[in-house]
Design a protein around this motif. Structure first.
Motif, PDB file in Angstrom:
ATOM      1  N   LEU A  23      47.829  45.481  44.387  1.00 40.54           N
ATOM      2  CA  LEU A  23      48.669  45.584  43.543  1.00 40.54           C
ATOM      3  C   LEU A  23      49.368  43.563  43.315  1.00 40.54           C
ATOM      4  CD1 LEU A  23      50.504  48.747  43.118  1.00 40.54           C
ATOM      5  CD2 LEU A  23      48.439  47.811  41.478  1.00 40.54           C
ATOM      6  N   THR A  25      48.776  40.014  43.784  1.00 42.76           N
ATOM      7  CA  THR A  25      47.758  39.689  42.750  1.00 42.76           C
ATOM      8  C   THR A  25      48.251  39.798  41.892  1.00 42.76           C
ATOM      9  OG1 THR A  25      45.880  39.307  44.212  1.00 42.76           O
ATOM     10  CG2 THR A  25      46.071  38.484  42.260  1.00 42.76           C
ATOM     11  N   ASP A  26      48.340  40.963  41.151  1.00 38.98           N
ATOM     12  CA  ASP A  26      48.283  41.112  39.298  1.00 38.98           C
ATOM     13  C   ASP A  26      50.316  41.293  38.796  1.00 38.98           C
ATOM     14  OD1 ASP A  26      46.176  42.219  39.148  1.00 38.98           O
ATOM     15  OD2 ASP A  26      46.134  44.570  39.554  1.00 38.98           O
ATOM     16  N   SER A  29      50.925  37.734  39.553  1.00 31.22           N
ATOM     17  CA  SER A  29      50.426  36.736  38.173  1.00 31.22           C
ATOM     18  C   SER A  29      50.769  37.254  36.933  1.00 31.22           C
ATOM     19  CB  SER A  29      48.779  36.916  38.174  1.00 31.22           C
ATOM     20  OG  SER A  29      48.371  38.496  38.021  1.00 31.22           O
ATOM     21  N   ASP A  30      50.948  38.426  36.688  1.00 30.03           N
ATOM     22  CA  ASP A  30      51.430  39.021  35.343  1.00 30.03           C
ATOM     23  C   ASP A  30      53.442  38.827  35.482  1.00 30.03           C
ATOM     24  OD1 ASP A  30      49.336  39.700  34.857  1.00 30.03           O
ATOM     25  OD2 ASP A  30      49.252  41.887  35.213  1.00 30.03           O
ATOM     26  N   HIS A  62      52.167  52.851  38.625  1.00 33.82           N
ATOM     27  CA  HIS A  62      50.554  53.089  40.034  1.00 33.82           C
ATOM     28  C   HIS A  62      50.622  53.927  40.497  1.00 33.82           C
ATOM     29  CE1 HIS A  62      50.023  49.523  36.999  1.00 33.82           C
ATOM     30  NE2 HIS A  62      48.207  49.606  38.106  1.00 33.82           N
TER      31      HIS A  62
END
Length: 67
Positions: A23, A25-26, A29-30, A62
């Protein structure tokens, strides 16, 4: 004057790094946050109160409980 502990709670999330597996990286980036390791097992996510709330909701979706 704001309580420093309350301010910290609204601008960071501290959790085991293993919970961020897949998670991180998400999240980076988000959301406008920084994720870094405090030590070998603990990670910290730092950002504005608005971003931290959004990340908390993302983590909850999640299956990661922050309570």
């Amino acid at each position: 004057m704001p309580d420093p502990e309350r301010l910290r709670d609204s601008t960071q999330i501290v959790l085991p790094c293993e919970e961020l597996s897949g998670l991180r990286t998400d999240i980076e980036s988000d959301f406008a946050v920084t994720v870094f390791a405090i030590d070998e097992t603990t990670c910290r996510i730092v950002g504005s109160p608005v971003e931290i709330k959004a990340v908390g909701r993302f983590l909850a979706r999640h299956g990661i409980n922050l309570a």
